[in-house]
Scaffold this active site. Structure first.
Site, mmCIF file in Angstrom:
data_model
loop_
_atom_site.group_PDB
_atom_site.id
_atom_site.type_symbol
_atom_site.label_atom_id
_atom_site.label_comp_id
_atom_site.label_asym_id
_atom_site.label_seq_id
_atom_site.Cartn_x
_atom_site.Cartn_y
_atom_site.Cartn_z
ATOM 1 N N CYS A 140 3.929 -7.366 6.695
ATOM 2 C CA CYS A 140 2.662 -7.867 7.236
ATOM 3 C C CYS A 140 2.147 -9.045 6.413
ATOM 4 C CB CYS A 140 1.620 -6.748 7.259
ATOM 5 S SG CYS A 140 0.008 -7.279 7.855
ATOM 6 N N CYS A 143 -1.619 -9.150 5.862
ATOM 7 C CA CYS A 143 -2.128 -8.239 4.831
ATOM 8 C C CYS A 143 -1.790 -8.730 3.425
ATOM 9 C CB CYS A 143 -1.517 -6.842 4.983
ATOM 10 S SG CYS A 143 -1.321 -6.279 6.661
ATOM 11 N N ASP A 144 -0.572 -9.204 3.236
ATOM 12 C CA ASP A 144 -0.070 -9.390 1.879
ATOM 13 C C ASP A 144 0.179 -10.838 1.469
ATOM 14 O OD1 ASP A 144 -0.092 -6.636 1.594
ATOM 15 O OD2 ASP A 144 1.923 -6.420 2.416
#
Ligand code: NAP
Length: 324
Positions: A140, A143-144
């Site tokens: 992701c 997200c990261d």
């Protein structure tokens, strides 16, 4: 068979499931949550994520499993009951709906499906560990991505997700190598063109990930492996090469967990459950769906939680209309 006849059964225990449980619990509906059997990762995708920095309310970030523990504790505090088993079979042909967990039959006036979707992974050695510990492998970019400021990262895949993630990652990374196993793309031309026009994106075509190169970091209980490179195999010649990346984003698609429902609910061509636009309602009145199992677009913890709330309110109103 048990004599249970539940008002609300929630299947699945990610952000959508726990939020649906919280709201229905606070509506005094005493939901029964089938959180899934260990070791099938109750808690969904966040259980294999380390730091979550984009969930509002946690300005310093929070570990994925810790966030899910908090979701669960909040739902339980208001009366959600939790069973650590999988639902293996459902019959939605008439109400009360029937569900089975092993030999146990459960009857339910409403069902909220929040079984999630799993990112497809490469299955390369050490992958699960590197994902769970924040060691540099992720599924992701949203997200990261921000963890990889000024670093060289790789994205795997040749679809729209890979193009989108590669472009997005150039906001942080110094260089993004897009690794794809052939030279034709499933991605739309516009997405490929945009990636090709981005000077920070480099292409490694006809390449497949063959192995993760790691280095040990930290000490004592904090000791862990971090990604420092990826070994690639040429899909035409078999030749091996290495790229020195500290982050790797797998973008080879998702699989929604709909196997239980394919015979009974309307499924979209891409495998996701069909819900009415802007609602958590399936084609069967009384069966609701929330989170990634019906969301092929946003796929975020916060949007899953939001749709769990929607499903709970729908279930509550449905029961109210029936006078239950
Ligand atoms: P996808 O279109 O199915 O593409 C998956 C890619 O991963 C393919 O290029 C495939 O290679 C590769 N792949 C699959 N398994 C692999 C493996 N084991 N090793 C290496 N490579 C592997 O998936 P997606 O990109 O996630 O897109 C899913 C859907 O969402 C699509 O309909 C897409 O259009 C849509 N989407 C749209 C947008 C947008 O419009 N902004 C953004 C993201 C996604 P092969 O081609 O060789 O099979």
């Amino acid at each position: 068979m048990s004599n249970q006849r539940e008002k609300v059964v929630v299947i699945g225990s990610g952000p959508a499931g726990w939020t649906a449980a919280l709201y229905t619990a606070r509506a005094n509906l005493s939901p029964l949550v089938y959180e899934g059997a260990v070791p099938n990762t109750p808690g969904g995708q966040l259980m294999i994520t380390s730091d979550v920095e984009n969930f509002p309310g946690f300005p310093d970030g929070i570990l994925g499993p810790e966030l899910m523990d908090k979701f669960k504790a909040q739902a339980v505090r208001f009366g959600a009951r939790v069973v650590s088993e999988n639902i293996d079979r459902v019959d939605f042909s008439s109400r009360p709906f029937k569900l089975w967990a092993g030999e146990t039959e459960i009857q339910a006036e409403t069902v909220i499906i929040s079984t999630g979707a799993n990112a497809k992974l490469l299955g390369v050695d050490k992958e699960a560990e590197l994902m769970a510990t924040g060691g540099g492998v992720s599924a992701c970019a949203t997200c990261d991505g921000a963890f990889f400021k000024d670093q060289h990262v790789a994205v795997i895949g040749g679809g729209d997700s890979a193009m989108e993630e590669a472009n997005f990652l150039t906001r942080f990374a110094s260089k993004v190598t897009l690794v794809h196993r052939r030279d034709e793309f499933r991605a739309s031309n516009i997405m490929v063109d945009r990636a090709k026009a981005n000077p920070k994106i480099e292409w490694a075509l006809f390449k497949q990930v063959d192995g993760y190169i790691t280095e040990e970091a930290g000490f004592g209980a904090l000791k862990k492996e971090n990604l420092v490179g990826v070994r690639l195999k040429d899909t035409q010649t078999g030749a091996l090469s290495e790229i020195p990346v500290t982050g790797l984003f797998i973008a080879i698609g998702h699989k929604p967990n709909t196997d239980l429902f394919v015979e009974q609910l309307t499924i979209k061509d891409n495998g996701y459950l069909q819900t009415q636009p802007g609602k958590a309602v399936t084609n069967i009145p009384g069966v609701f769906a929330a989170g990634d199992v019906q969301d092929d677009y946003y796929r975020q913890a916060i949007t899953a939680a939001g749709s769990g709330c929607m499903a709970a309110i729908e279930a509550e109103r449905f029961l109210e209309e029936l006078g239950l």
